[in-house]
Write a protein that holds these residues in place. Structure first.
Motif, PDB file in Angstrom:
ATOM      1  N   UNK A 231       0.858  -1.189   0.000  1.00 45.95           N
ATOM      2  CA  UNK A 231       0.000   0.000   0.000  1.00 45.95           C
ATOM      3  C   UNK A 231       0.893   1.236   0.000  1.00 45.95           C
ATOM      4  N   UNK A 232       0.486   2.261  -0.735  1.00 47.71           N
ATOM      5  CA  UNK A 232       1.221   3.528  -0.763  1.00 47.71           C
ATOM      6  C   UNK A 232       0.359   4.631  -0.179  1.00 47.71           C
ATOM      7  N   UNK A 233       0.916   5.354   0.786  1.00 46.44           N
ATOM      8  CA  UNK A 233       0.226   6.485   1.412  1.00 46.44           C
ATOM      9  C   UNK A 233       0.963   7.777   1.071  1.00 46.44           C
ATOM     10  N   UNK A 234       0.222   8.875   1.060  1.00 48.85           N
ATOM     11  CA  UNK A 234       0.836  10.182   0.840  1.00 48.85           C
ATOM     12  C   UNK A 234       1.241  10.770   2.189  1.00 48.85           C
ATOM     13  N   UNK A 235       2.532  10.733   2.483  1.00 52.35           N
ATOM     14  CA  UNK A 235       3.021  11.311   3.732  1.00 52.35           C
ATOM     15  C   UNK A 235       2.943  12.830   3.695  1.00 52.35           C
ATOM     16  N   UNK A 236       3.203  13.401   2.520  1.00 53.81           N
ATOM     17  CA  UNK A 236       3.136  14.846   2.295  1.00 53.81           C
ATOM     18  C   UNK A 236       2.492  15.055   0.941  1.00 53.81           C
ATOM     19  N   UNK A 237       1.597  16.037   0.838  1.00 56.14           N
ATOM     20  CA  UNK A 237       1.005  16.326  -0.466  1.00 56.14           C
ATOM     21  C   UNK A 237       0.589  17.783  -0.570  1.00 56.14           C
ATOM     22  N   UNK A 238       0.603  18.276  -1.809  1.00 55.07           N
ATOM     23  CA  UNK A 238       0.195  19.656  -2.116  1.00 55.07           C
ATOM     24  C   UNK A 238       0.999  20.696  -1.349  1.00 55.07           C
ATOM     25  N   UNK A 239       2.268  20.413  -1.098  1.00 53.75           N
ATOM     26  CA  UNK A 239       3.116  21.357  -0.361  1.00 53.75           C
ATOM     27  C   UNK A 239       3.819  22.278  -1.355  1.00 53.75           C
ATOM     28  N   UNK A 240       3.581  23.580  -1.188  1.00 54.78           N
ATOM     29  CA  UNK A 240       4.199  24.576  -2.061  1.00 54.78           C
ATOM     30  C   UNK A 240       4.649  25.769  -1.226  1.00 54.78           C
TER      31      UNK A 240
END
Length: 325
Positions: free
Chosen positions: A20-29
């Protein structure tokens, strides 16, 4: 900011495991200009440090950059080769790690560890490099640097080890310095000395700073702009004076309210600090909708069902909340 030194755009960091793959960090700008100090704050486990490690190219499996752009001085570096990363680290980007005792090589004298920077990145000979290492220790106000260059990390105090880390990070005059909790486990007087030293050296070299911390007082004193992270996302980003005076996101409000304030006392004569109930969720169990909704006193049904988008603020800031302000 017409030409930022560092631009992180829609960064997503994946955590793979057990199929399984989880998003540890996302949409960081975020963007950092030359010579600017930028703060990244939030509770432990919110994604600050792994975002910094992505900028340094130091993520290790099972973490990886899944998408997004990291642009340093106009050059995309998220897909750089190992050899390119080795050239960038130290010469263009320096990092002060959270715990110098584990970051420094325990089997090598600190002078040699500093001298390696000049040998690897500037082609200096070892004799010249050791002389420059001694001068680097003198610049970070280490007493008797001619003797200390022969010491091993365990022979130095915590404050001295942190000064050695600063000397290594700034040895080759990098454009960007990443400081990950640079004053952790240091007493308050040493903390102040370390921060003043970083400010002085970076101002002299024109180095930009990415300051990562959960210490809001430290960030308020050091940084011009601040981004607040929660559960892998930036929930608010604004000028530092605005974010501490009038926080817009409920999570930021909770962080600011938890700070002690001189002169404020309760009816019984003791100041009672406010707290944010609950804990940061695990990566594998981020809630639907707004990730802060289980802990937010202002959460409504829309918060539990729909992830909020980014809304602009009048002070050139951004907030991720359905009911901001």
């Amino acid at each position: 900011m017409t030409q930022p030194l560092l631009k992180v755009e829609d960064l997503r960091i994946a955590l793979a495991g057990d199929g399984v793959t989880h998003n540890a960090v996302e949409n960081v700008s975020f963007e950092i200009g030359r010579g600017e100090a930028f703060g990244l704050v939030g509770e432990s486990g919110c994604g600050k440090s792994i975002s910094a490690l992505a900028v340094m190219g130091l993520l290790k499996r099972p973490l990886s950059v899944a998408s997004g752009r990291i642009v340093l001085d106009g050059r995309e570096i998220q897909d750089a080769s190992p050899a390119e990363w080795r050239n960038l680290r130290g010469s263009k980007i320096g990092m002060i790690f959270q715990e110098p005792m584990t970051a420094l090589n325990p089997l090598s004298p600190v002078g040699r560890q500093i001298a390696e920077m000049f040998v690897l990145h500037e082609g200096a000979g070892w004799t010249e490099a050791m002389d420059r290492a001694e001068e680097a220790l003198r610049q970070v106000h280490v007493p008797s640097p001619e003797r200390r260059i022969k010491d091993f990390p365990h022979q130095l105090s915590g404050g001295m080890r942190q000064r050695v880390m600063i000397a290594i990070a700034l040895a080759c005059g990098p454009d960007l310095l990443i400081a990950d909790e640079p004053t952790t486990a240091l007493d308050v007087t040493v903390q102040a000395e370390i921060i003043d030293l970083m400010r002085e050296l970076c101002a002299a070299k024109g180095t930009a700073i990415l300051m990562i911390s959960h210490d809001l007082g430290l960030v308020a004193n050091m940084c011009r702009r601040v981004a607040v992270m929660y559960a892998g996302r930036i929930v608010e980003s604004r000028p530092a004076d605005a974010i501490f005076a009038t926080p817009s996101h409920p999570y930021t409000q909770g962080l600011v309210d938890s700070l002690p304030r001189l002169g404020e006392r309760s009816r019984r004569g003791r100041q009672k600090l406010r707290e944010i109930t609950g804990v940061v969720p695990a990566i594998s169990s981020y809630p639907s909708g707004c990730r802060f909704n289980p802990r937010c006193p202002a959460a409504t049904e829309v918060c539990r069902e729909v992830a909020p988008g980014i809304s602009p603020l009048p002070d050139d800031g951004l907030v991720r909340c359905h009911h901001h302000g």
